[in-house]
Scaffold this motif. Sequence first.
Motif, mmCIF file in Angstrom:
data_model
loop_
_atom_site.group_PDB
_atom_site.id
_atom_site.type_symbol
_atom_site.label_atom_id
_atom_site.label_comp_id
_atom_site.label_asym_id
_atom_site.label_seq_id
_atom_site.Cartn_x
_atom_site.Cartn_y
_atom_site.Cartn_z
ATOM 1 N N THR A 799 0.886 -1.226 -0.094
ATOM 2 C CA THR A 799 -0.131 0.109 0.164
ATOM 3 C C THR A 799 0.681 1.038 0.134
ATOM 4 O OG1 THR A 799 -1.788 -1.153 1.071
ATOM 5 C CG2 THR A 799 -1.714 1.251 1.440
ATOM 6 N N GLY A 800 0.537 2.007 -1.047
ATOM 7 C CA GLY A 800 1.256 3.521 -0.908
ATOM 8 C C GLY A 800 0.036 4.546 -1.061
ATOM 9 N N HIS A 801 0.759 5.864 -1.317
ATOM 10 C CA HIS A 801 -0.164 7.115 -1.362
ATOM 11 C C HIS A 801 -1.138 6.785 -2.328
ATOM 12 C CE1 HIS A 801 -1.625 11.019 -0.955
ATOM 13 N NE2 HIS A 801 -1.477 11.112 -2.094
ATOM 14 N N ALA A 802 -0.820 6.177 -3.602
ATOM 15 C CA ALA A 802 -1.672 6.008 -4.757
ATOM 16 C C ALA A 802 -2.580 4.902 -4.704
ATOM 17 C CB ALA A 802 -0.746 5.879 -5.985
ATOM 18 N N GLY A 803 -2.630 4.051 -3.640
ATOM 19 C CA GLY A 803 -3.504 2.955 -3.762
ATOM 20 C C GLY A 803 -2.646 1.757 -3.002
#
Length: 878
Positions: A799-803
């Motif tokens: 999981t990262g900032h973009a999804g």
Amino acid sequence: MASFRSRLALLLAVLCALTLTPATVAAGSAATGDSEGLVMPKAMGEGSTVTGWHIRSSAELAAGGARISQPDFGNSGWYPVAPRSTIVAGLVQNGHYPNLFHSTNMRDQVDRADFAVPWWYRTEFRAAGPERNTFLRIPGAVSRADVWLNGTPLGGVVGTYNAGEFDIGPLLRPGRNALAIRVHPSDPDRDFAISWLDWAQPAPDNNMGIWRDVRLVRTGPVTLLGSYVHTDLELPGMDSARLVAHAEVRNNSTWARNVVLRGRIGPHRLRKEVRLGAGETRTVAFPGVTVREPRVWWPAQLGEQPLYRLDLTAWTGYRLSDRDRTTFGVREVDSRLNESGDRQFLVNGKELQIRSAGWASDLLLRSRPERLRAQLGYVRDLGLNAIRLEGKLETPEFYEIADRTGIMLLTGWECCDKWEPWTSWGGEEWTAEDYPIARDSMAAQARVLRSHPSVIAFLIGSDIAPPEDVQRMYLAELEEAGWPNPVIPAAASRNAPEPLGPSGLKMEGPYDWVPPNYWYGNRFGAAFGFAGELSAGHSVPTVDSLRRMLSPEEREKLWRDPAAQQFHTGRGTPPFDNLELFSTALAQRYGAPTGLADYAEKAQLANYENTRAQFEAYARRMTAPRPATGLVYWMLNNAWPSLNWHLYDYYLNPGGAYFGAKKGNEALHVQYSYDDRSVVVVDRGSDPARGLAVRAEVYDLDGTLVHRSERHGVSVDSLDVTEVLTLPELSGLSDTYFVRLDLSRDGRELSRNTYWLSTRPDVPDWDESSWYHTPVSQYADLSGLGELPDAAIEVRARTGHAGTTVTLRNTSETIAPAVRATLRKPDGSRVLPVTWSDNYVSLWPGESVTLRASYQPRDAGGRPTVEVGGLNAVPTRG
């Protein structure tokens, strides 16, 4: 001299704005009952949304409008509501009806007699005193409204879409002012209201109330009522566009005035001088301007969606009187009947297939822009390029979002009630009073819609075209408003008189379950022509949603007794009040369900294969001898939690139907044909595709490869279809088997597609068809899917900032068809809304696939967990 005049004009405009700005007071807290809202416009040419509304039943009040609209009346005992709120929406907002949409609460917890009497809206605001050219604008009322200000009756507004304007300047008082609106009960058979037909149980109040912004507008002696720009795009090269701006101008004075109109479109400046007679309203056309290398607006999948802006001002002498701003897109839309008599749309000179679905507003007409953005994001993710709005003409944000996302809109009136009384099932026949209401409603909505590049047509009828006199009345209002788009008599072909003549659309069903190979037939709703509305009916949500919307008893009935009436199926009336046809086919084809979870899981597969087949059949026949020029999937969404007609459910939860449609609408797509076993490649993008490789494989249920075919050097043009190969008839297959397709270029996968099929095909019984259903004389046997061994799926998530990126790997020795991935919040609920790069994916032994989920971090409530499951996939979390 010119420089001095310019400076003088600017100084006078500033002084005008300063001297005409009234004193204002900040809005009070609705929770405390304060009623003063910041509603007066601050400067010339501006408008303000009326806020601080409170509602109360007339049954609880002895006073009338003359008293209620006095500033000293007060709001004690009233419910504070949002600026756009029907009566029931306001009561829900105040917690009066908790959990209204669960189970049968809307039937059992609401006394509909409460809405058989008028209700009041009331608010207060401050003003500096009487002020010329101050107008109250009400964009319609369900079903009608009477308006008072400071004890004085202003008049009425009749009809959901029939806008009213009142000059309130002389009635304004220094200090506190009070506005009161009495709305009357709504009956869709008698009033120009909103009906939910067989889409949903009707709202308890029939949507009585004010559901769009009421606004106060201040201008000078000349008012700009609206503006629009007609664009003439040079085709086919699109090297230039001719733009002609128009302004609707009104002289509010009792004497003639000279008016200077100034406008600007980018670097292009416009100017026009006119003389308006006393009280005159006129549409003024500016000299046209030519834009070289225009930024052209395209539908989704074909290009970008740039927008231009027209800024206008009106001057009397050297005084600024009003200003207006309109955004628009440079594009050309045309529509015609082809050689088969079917409707064909052209955008910017290109013939394209309309891939759309039917829109449902929120049942209580609640305005939630973020929810609208999420839904139109879903539409684009689904690969659809259009939405049909049958009588649910939405709030301004909807059209702005559609403009920016490239979703074309087929707008129009609804069927089967007051809007269409010429049908056998319609409401009461129109009286002399009704014609001007319908006429003015058309005029008002044309002005709302005309500048949006996303709007490509208006359907003045739905199931049946209006008679000649009504057609001519509507057409006159559209022409007066500068309507730039096609006008279509109806979404059906029945009874299409002149002047518009045949619609070129069909509406012959189905609306309930049919098998996937139905769409490859040659009758009724099969893939040919333009279908105004059709689908395979019920879309069963996932277990998460079923638990949210149904009681335990209703959930048990759903899978044990499919013929039982369900409150959450349409309006609760035959033939769509139960899931008997769908559930019978499900049990016959996939095997009898063993419980709710098994029923819902199999339902997702059935919904997946059917929505994919519908869109794929229409795609394959896009260039057939009788082309499939368009379809409206029935429906896109639901007005409330429903078991009927949707590609994603009310909770914005995408299930099998969603991902089947998404797969079938890929921009570059490889697909299998149920009728002749052909494999075709479809290109819905703006550029041709070259150098493609197609591989088609047939597998037995146990994973044995039975056949493989390959083709290299495949090409397909933009908006075209290429047949690549045909799979042979194979003997000795297992009863249930798989066809797997892969499309690639230089070893990079572009499209993958898996079908679960049967050696015993579905056989539609066309001669026994009804308007909503075609039965089958034989069901396909897909029960082998239930005999597949358990498949272990390894899950890795990041999981990262973009999804969230999810990699799934099948570590077992069996095929795992339709493996689904779900994102869950820390509390166990689903992360919604969410878009996936793909889902319900088929994994062969040892195979892996990487999926990407996109969502707003605020909707995840923390770091999400990935849950994996499916028909034979062992539930796993990662």
